[in-house]
Design a protein around this motif. Structure first.
Motif, mmCIF file in Angstrom:
data_model
loop_
_atom_site.group_PDB
_atom_site.id
_atom_site.type_symbol
_atom_site.label_atom_id
_atom_site.label_comp_id
_atom_site.label_asym_id
_atom_site.label_seq_id
_atom_site.Cartn_x
_atom_site.Cartn_y
_atom_site.Cartn_z
ATOM 1 N N HIS A 70 0.870 -1.184 0.000
ATOM 2 C CA HIS A 70 0.000 0.000 0.000
ATOM 3 C C HIS A 70 0.898 1.222 0.000
ATOM 4 N N HIS A 75 6.188 2.630 3.372
ATOM 5 C CA HIS A 75 6.352 1.520 2.430
ATOM 6 C C HIS A 75 6.783 1.999 1.046
ATOM 7 N N ASP A 172 1.320 -4.602 8.029
ATOM 8 C CA ASP A 172 0.219 -3.651 8.081
ATOM 9 C C ASP A 172 -1.105 -4.406 8.025
ATOM 10 N N HIS A 234 7.825 -5.065 11.090
ATOM 11 C CA HIS A 234 7.138 -3.792 11.348
ATOM 12 C C HIS A 234 7.263 -3.435 12.833
#
Ligand code: ZN
Ligand code: ZN
Length: 269
Positions: A70, A75, A172, A234
């Motif tokens: 995304h 990112h 995510d 992450h």
């Protein structure tokens, strides 16, 4: 032994790049993973981990495919400086799902255009091609399956499969339970699961709805889907090396198949 898939973690930090001695072990660059499989070169996400230094060890390439989850900036911040974009000899296929009517190119153009960046996507050569993300497609011999994530604005979870080996890249992602049926079916028995585990349960009390998982929730999901090996990614930008090591040790006491990702780490499947 001939390995099917070579995976290198380039950036495992979530949300915001960080730097300093307290982050040296796990690294401060944001999401990016390099995969070489079946003659194909695949980059999952283009966060700041996708630095020239990380990439140049594998360069030059004749072709590469960028599979972007995304367009949140953590990112995408490595994208405008990704050297193959400026090398006409390297065919670049960029995949990013059309969202809210905005194509892959339009979403990237929101970052890669003045005043935020001096160079527009329109100046890139014909060797750079932008694609929507089909449910299933292939990159060379690698089969790519996708699942929609639970994340604000949406995000794409990717599974790469080749010769009985599979890698699931699930960042995510805010799972709704400790054993989400759709995800567990998607990732069932995968060789390697790269899974968002940004928060502790205490933090999650105030970060619910931000689109990320917790360490115990992700540990339960890794077991539920039968992943052969799991690496948490992450990492929260506030988390120092000693804190990550302590959290990792506690998780590994319960399940030694789980570890916390370190930038530069390589896994062959
Ligand atoms: Zn993120
Ligand atoms: Zn995000």
């Amino acid at each position: 032994m001939n390995h099917t898939m070579a995976v290198k973690l380039l950036g495992v930090r979530g949300t915001l790049p960080v730097h300093g001695p307290e982050f040296a072990l796990f690294g401060g660059g944001t999401s990016s993973v390099l995969v070489r499989a079946g003659g194909a070169t695949i980059v999952l996400d283009a966060g700041t981990g996708l630095s020239s230094r990380a990439w140049n060890a594998f360069y030059p390439e004749k072709a590469c495919s960028l599979l972007i989850t995304h367009a949140h900036v953590d990112h995408l911040m490595g994208f405008p400086v990704f050297s193959p974009l400026f090398d006409p000899a390297c065919a670049c296929d960029v995949y990013l799902r059309t969202r809210e009517g905005h194509t892959a190119r339009e979403q990237i153009e929101a970052l890669m255009a003045p005043p935020l960046w001096p160079i527009r996507t329109a100046t890139l050569g014909d060797h750079v091609r932008f694609h929507d993300v089909p449910k299933t497609f292939s990159v060379g011999a690698v089969r790519v399956d996708t699942l929609e994530s639970r994340h604000p604005g949406g995000s794409t979870l990717y599974k790469l499969s080749l010769d009985g080996v599979s890698l699931v890249y699930a960042t995510d992602y805010e799972p709704e339970s400790y054993a989400p049926a759709d995800f567990c079916a998607f990732a069932a028995g995968c060789s390697l699961l790269l899974l968002d585990a940004q928060y502790t349960p205490e933090e999650y009390a105030r970060t619910r709805g931000f689109g990320h998982s917790t360490i115990p929730r992700s540990a339960a999901i890794a077991r539920s889907c039968g992943a052969q090996r799991t690496i948490f990614i992450h990492h929260d930008p506030s988390r120092t090396d000693p804190q990550l090591l302590a959290l990792e040790e506690a998780v590994r006491r319960e399940d030694p198949r789980i570890s916390f990702g370190r930038a530069g780490e390589e896994v062959t499947l």
